[in-house]
Scaffold this active site. Structure first.
Site, PDB file in Angstrom:
ATOM      1  N   THR A  69       0.828  -1.207   0.000  1.00 56.62           N
ATOM      2  CA  THR A  69       0.000   0.000   0.000  1.00 56.62           C
ATOM      3  C   THR A  69       0.858   1.250   0.000  1.00 56.62           C
ATOM      4  O   THR A  69       0.516   2.259  -0.631  1.00 56.62           O
ATOM      5  CB  THR A  69      -0.929  -0.004   1.223  1.00 56.62           C
ATOM      6  OG1 THR A  69      -1.822  -1.115   1.133  1.00 56.62           O
ATOM      7  CG2 THR A  69      -1.761   1.277   1.297  1.00 56.62           C
ATOM      8  N   HIS A  84       1.820   2.080  -3.459  1.00 58.23           N
ATOM      9  CA  HIS A  84       0.682   2.615  -4.217  1.00 58.23           C
ATOM     10  C   HIS A  84       0.366   4.051  -3.794  1.00 58.23           C
ATOM     11  O   HIS A  84       0.022   4.898  -4.628  1.00 58.23           O
ATOM     12  CB  HIS A  84      -0.550   1.737  -4.019  1.00 58.23           C
ATOM     13  CG  HIS A  84      -0.442   0.387  -4.672  1.00 58.23           C
ATOM     14  ND1 HIS A  84      -0.244   0.231  -6.026  1.00 58.23           N
ATOM     15  CD2 HIS A  84      -0.497  -0.864  -4.155  1.00 58.23           C
ATOM     16  CE1 HIS A  84      -0.185  -1.058  -6.324  1.00 58.23           C
ATOM     17  NE2 HIS A  84      -0.327  -1.742  -5.209  1.00 58.23           N
TER      18      HIS A  84
END
Length: 372
Positions: free
Chosen positions: A78, A81
């Site tokens: 994450t 991202h």
């Protein structure tokens, strides 16, 4: 998703730093107005790099605040991202890192029982009164306030971290800092995913992705006595899983189908179609990793009367349960590779290049000892 009550952490505003820190240290002999700490700061998003900077060291502001001295913090997909601008958008400057572990070194009056204890954290702060929060599912709160290290409150790519005491989860002495960090979000996600997959008592489960979450899913399924096969195209990760006895194939097309459940840990759009094809009738497709899939034929879902279940991290009980299993050595953990906090950008580069066989972990330089 709507996020309410987001704010810059006070410890940054109090530091008197430029909102785009350059990383300069206080001159030798200077006496800063506020004690500082070293942190890796996202000064803009999207970005490929974090900036090393001195920012204000957090202190308790309320009776239920604690300050954790970070000994390790896992890097999650994450985080990559977020930095790429493909996920959450925290207000910058921001300190990422939602998989911290450390020792409580300061506490408000109502949380002093935590002093000197090893701990990690649950990540999500809900508004507190909704049905999801009352059920222990703060991560599903419609009025979510913060996700530590992702949105709102700063995270663990720093020497210190302030959190509320009710977010703390004790870490046993038998777990190394790096191993404990590999469990914080990835472990809770894996435990939640497997709990959902086991709802219909599957006999065979296919795990897509042999990274840290997929590795832990395979281990948890083994503990439950369920036959599991892992799909992993990366030869480094395939070798790790095969070395500990797991059945690993290169693609979903090579897997033995049909299966009763699929746990997708990849976040890769191209695996959805073959993953759904691998399901048998009334199968369950568990989305532990997720991606935007522009062209999905849902006919296969209807023809198999399959269930698709989303996963968002896990409950406190999920984190506690996988920590206990790891501490008792009932599951084998992903291999950890540690970088100093000052080398965080090297770690991010290695992850983007798929050169990490297991879990990447950041260790503050001030506590680094022989490679963590």
């Amino acid at each position: 998703m709507w996020i309410t009550a987001l704010r810059k952490p006070q410890h940054f505003l109090d530091a008197g730093h430029d909102p785009n820190p350059t990383g300069g240290r206080c001159p030798v002999g200077a006496t800063p107005a506020t004690a500082t700490m070293r942190a890796a700061v996202a000064t803009s998003i999207p970005s490929e790099r974090l900036e090393l900077a001195d920012v204000a060291r957090p202190t308790p502001e309320a009776d239920d605040d604690v300050v954790l001295r970070v000994h390790a913090c896992g890097i999650c997909g994450t985080d990559l991202h977020v930095l790429a601008g493909e996920s959450y958008r925290p207000e910058t400057p921001f300190v990422l890192g939602h998989e911290p572990v450390g020792v409580v070194v300061d506490a408000g009056a109502g949380a002093r029982a935590w002093l000197d204890r090893r701990a990690t954290i649950t990540l999500f702060t809900g508004e507190g009164s909704c049905e999801a929060c009352r059920a222990g599912d703060e991560r599903l709160c419609p009025g979510l306030v913060s996700i530590t290290g992702v949105l709102g409150e700063w995270g663990g790519y720093a020497e210190y971290l302030r959190v509320k005491a009710h977010h703390l989860v004790e870490v046993p002495e038998s777990l190394s800092w790096a191993d404990a960090a590999s469990l914080v979000d990835g472990g809770a996600t894996a435990a939640n995913s497997v709990r959902v997959a086991l709802t219909r008592e599957p006999r065979r489960v296919l795990v897509l992705g042999g990274g840290p979450i997929g590795h832990l899913c395979a281990e948890l399924l083994r503990v439950h006595g369920v036959a599991v096969q892992v799909v992993e195209p990366n030869p480094l990760r395939r070798e790790v899983l095969r070395d500990i006895g797991h059945d690993v194939v290169t693609s979903a097309e090579d897997a033995g189908a049909p299966v009763d459940a699929v746990i997708d840990c990849t976040g890769v759009p191209s695996v959805l179609a073959p993953g759904l094809q691998a399901l048998g009738p009334h199968g369950t497709y568990v989305l532990a990793g997720y991606a935007r899939v522009p062209d999905v034929d849902f006919a296969v879902v209807s023809r198999k009367e399959a269930d698709i279940r989303g996963i968002r991290s896990g409950r406190r009980e999920d984190l506690e349960s996988i920590i206990a299993l790891a501490a008792d050595q009932r599951i084998r953990l992903p291999e950890t590779v540690a970088w100093r906090l000052s080398g965080v950008n090297d770690a991010l580069t290695a992850l983007r290049a798929r050169q990490v066989p297991g879990k990447a972990v950041i260790v503050p330089d001030s506590v680094w000892k022989d490679g963590a």
